[in-house]
Design an enzyme around this catalytic site. Structure first.
Site, mmCIF file in Angstrom:
data_model
loop_
_atom_site.group_PDB
_atom_site.id
_atom_site.type_symbol
_atom_site.label_atom_id
_atom_site.label_comp_id
_atom_site.label_asym_id
_atom_site.label_seq_id
_atom_site.Cartn_x
_atom_site.Cartn_y
_atom_site.Cartn_z
ATOM 1 N N SER A 1 0.882 -1.180 0.077
ATOM 2 C CA SER A 1 -0.066 0.051 0.003
ATOM 3 C C SER A 1 0.876 1.362 -0.093
ATOM 4 C CB SER A 1 -0.850 -0.065 1.161
ATOM 5 O OG SER A 1 -1.971 0.900 1.149
ATOM 6 N N ASP B 1 -8.764 -5.011 -6.370
ATOM 7 C CA ASP B 1 -8.170 -3.816 -5.312
ATOM 8 C C ASP B 1 -8.389 -2.760 -6.303
ATOM 9 O OD1 ASP B 1 -7.034 -2.503 -3.478
ATOM 10 O OD2 ASP B 1 -4.829 -3.638 -3.588
ATOM 11 N N HIS C 1 -7.624 -5.601 -0.334
ATOM 12 C CA HIS C 1 -6.295 -4.777 -0.379
ATOM 13 C C HIS C 1 -5.684 -5.363 0.827
ATOM 14 C CE1 HIS C 1 -3.641 -1.561 -0.922
ATOM 15 N NE2 HIS C 1 -3.877 -1.181 0.542
#
Length: 523
Positions: free
Chosen positions: A331, A389, A454
């Site tokens: 991320s 995602d 995610h």
């Protein structure tokens, strides 16, 4: 005449025994011995369940004994086995038992739901380590996915998990602590942490926020522990990998100020030098802020400065050895990993070892000129992307890389390049892509929510089961499902959540703390 007179005496008893057995056996041609029409053959599903009960180590109730018999001495008490308390009929519906409860399927699920460590072999990378490190952009290794590369990718993801666990165990930052590396529970004991890394936001919340919520002070602090630098310090592992590896692991967004920086999505120049392919390299404003900003009173160096100083020190310390630099992040950490790779390639050249970035669920970071800059400096990037995602499709316009490539091949490249130079949201991805899909997993719901798609553990689960883009989930996946069940219970199919609830292994979420945080890597 009696038949006994025609036989020898020593054969008489055996003949009579055979005669008695023959009388008891029923002939299918004899109407007196036929099975009554009301007696149906045993149900196939019930018979299959009975066979499974025999295969599994269950606790059987001893039959009732007549009162005149002396019961045998009791055996010493022993704890029940893993599946001894499992109620087969209660977990699976009877109609699905024949399909889903074959011994092969059940044994596999039993292993995946167990918390016993199962270490897969680490093959000797030897002379091929540069290929696995991206020297040829992982050509021929991704589809189908090479087994050695799969194991290395999941291992890098576990280094990121260690960064998450270390931060959440102690999110606050003290001046004394910032001067020395934290203790990180690394999943690979052959590595040793040498440096702690911190990110600092250039923005801050008002002071009244701390007064209103003093217990959330760590959420409002500008500097936060973001990851670490570690180096392989085991001779056998160095020999297996073919070089000494320096790894930089970075966690994802965890504080309020980091979320605020993520929202600052305008592109800003990272350098005033234009690339040969045209255009000024630009990156997202918030990512660059977290990367370049120093801590309060300059006691905490910026992430860029810390990484460069530590890597230069390690290069000098192990001068003369074969070295590699592996940067991995999830991320926000994936975005910062690209900035780290760019900084090292420009600051530590020309003695810089090969640099590879392995990112999980990373957003777009910069424009096309920034991507060209990384490619020209030989920074290899492997992006692990989940098709479901949405974070991998921001910031910037919601245009896929496939569509952009088709438009450029159709003759619109000059027009698109002009847009890249003028538009403040003209983002582009970097590197090679390994695409997985939540829908390919037999354990996850096909319409799992954004958090699951995610989640880092979900990424590792999908990579562990990935064979090729046109193949189903691999049947010999080794990664345990316990951590995925604990973190994404609502997104796991009911068949497996009910199965896990039926096990004494995980009766309550409070007992999950006993489960190892870093699980074994797959092969």
């Amino acid at each position: 005449m009696q038949i006994g007179n025609t036989l020898p005496a020593h054969n008489l008893h055996s003949f009579q025994a055979r005669r008695a057995a023959f009388r008891c056996a029923g002939s299918p041609l004899n109407p007196l011995n036929r099975v009554q029409a009301s007696q149906k053959p045993e149900n196939i599903t019930t018979k299959h369940l009975l066979n499974l009960e025999k295969l599994l180590p269950t606790t059987e109730q001893p039959p009732e004994e007549p009162p005149d018999q002396i019961p045998p001495p009791e055996e010493p008490h022993r704890p029940k086995g893993f599946f001894e308390r499992l109620s087969l009929a209660g977990v699976w519906p009877e109609m699905k038992a024949a399909e889903d409860m074959s011994p092969r399927h059940l044994n596999r699920l039993r292993r995946l739901l167990s918390k016993s460590t199962e270490y897969s072999p680490r093959n000797n990378l030897g002379s091929r380590w540069r290929e696995y490190h991206g020297s040829d952009d992982w050509t021929g290794l991704l589809d189908p996915l090479d087994e050695n590369l799969r194991r290395e990718v999941v291992r890098f993801g576990e280094f990121i998990q260690a960064a998450y666990h270390c931060f959440h165990s102690n999110p606050s930052v003290s001046m004394e602590e910032s001067q020395k590396p934290r203790h990180v529970a690394l999943p690979d004991k052959s590595y040793k942490v040498t440096k702690s890394l911190y990110t600092t936001s250039s923005i801050g919340l008002p002071n009244w926020v701390d007064d209103m919520a003093p217990d959330l002070g760590w959420m409002t602090q500008r500097s936060s522990w973001a990851g670490y630098v570690a180096v392989c310090d085991d001779r056998r592992e160095i020999q297996r990998m073919g070089r000494r590896d320096i790894i930089i692991a970075l966690r994802g967004t965890a504080t309020c100020l980091e979320w605020a920086e993520n929202m600052r999505d305008l592109l800003v120049p990272i350098s005033q030098e234009e690339e040969e392919n045209g255009g000024l390299p630009k990156v997202q404003c918030g990512f660059l802020s977290l990367f370049k900003t120093r801590g309060a009173n300059d006691n905490i160096p910026s992430l860029a400065q810390s990484v460069v100083n530590e890597v230069q020190r390690l290069i000098q310390k192990y001068k003369g050895e074969a070295l590699s630099i592996t940067i991995t992040g999830h991320s926000l950490g994936a975005a910062l990993a690209l900035l780290v790779g760019d900084e090292l390639s420009s600051t530590c050249a020309p003695n810089m070892p090969p640099i590879a970035v392995f990112s999980f669920g990373g957003p777009r970071v910069g424009n096309r000129a920034f991507a060209n800059r990384l490619n020209s400096r030989n920074v290899k990037v492997l992006r692990i992307v989940n098709s479901q995602d949405v974070i991998t499709r921001v910031p910037g316009m919601f245009v896929s890389e496939e569509l952009d490539k088709k438009l450029r091949c159709s003759g619109a490249e000059k027009f698109l390049n002009a847009l890249d130079r003028s538009m403040p949201w003209a983002y582009a991805h970097v590197g090679t892509e390994l695409r997985v899909d939540t829908k390919m997993s037999p354990f996850l719901e096909p319409h799992a929510d954004v958090a699951c798609c995610h989640d880092l553990e979900a990424y590792l689960h999908l990579v562990d089961g990935f064979l090729a883009s046109n193949c189903p989930f691999r049947a010999n996946a080794k990664r345990s499902l316990l951590k995925l069940l604990n973190e994404q219970t609502s997104n796991v199919k009911r068949l497996y959540t009910s199965k896990a609830k039926g096990l004494i292994l995980i009766p309550e979420r409070n007992n999950i703390s006993a489960i190892p945080s870093c699980l074994p890597s797959p092969s």
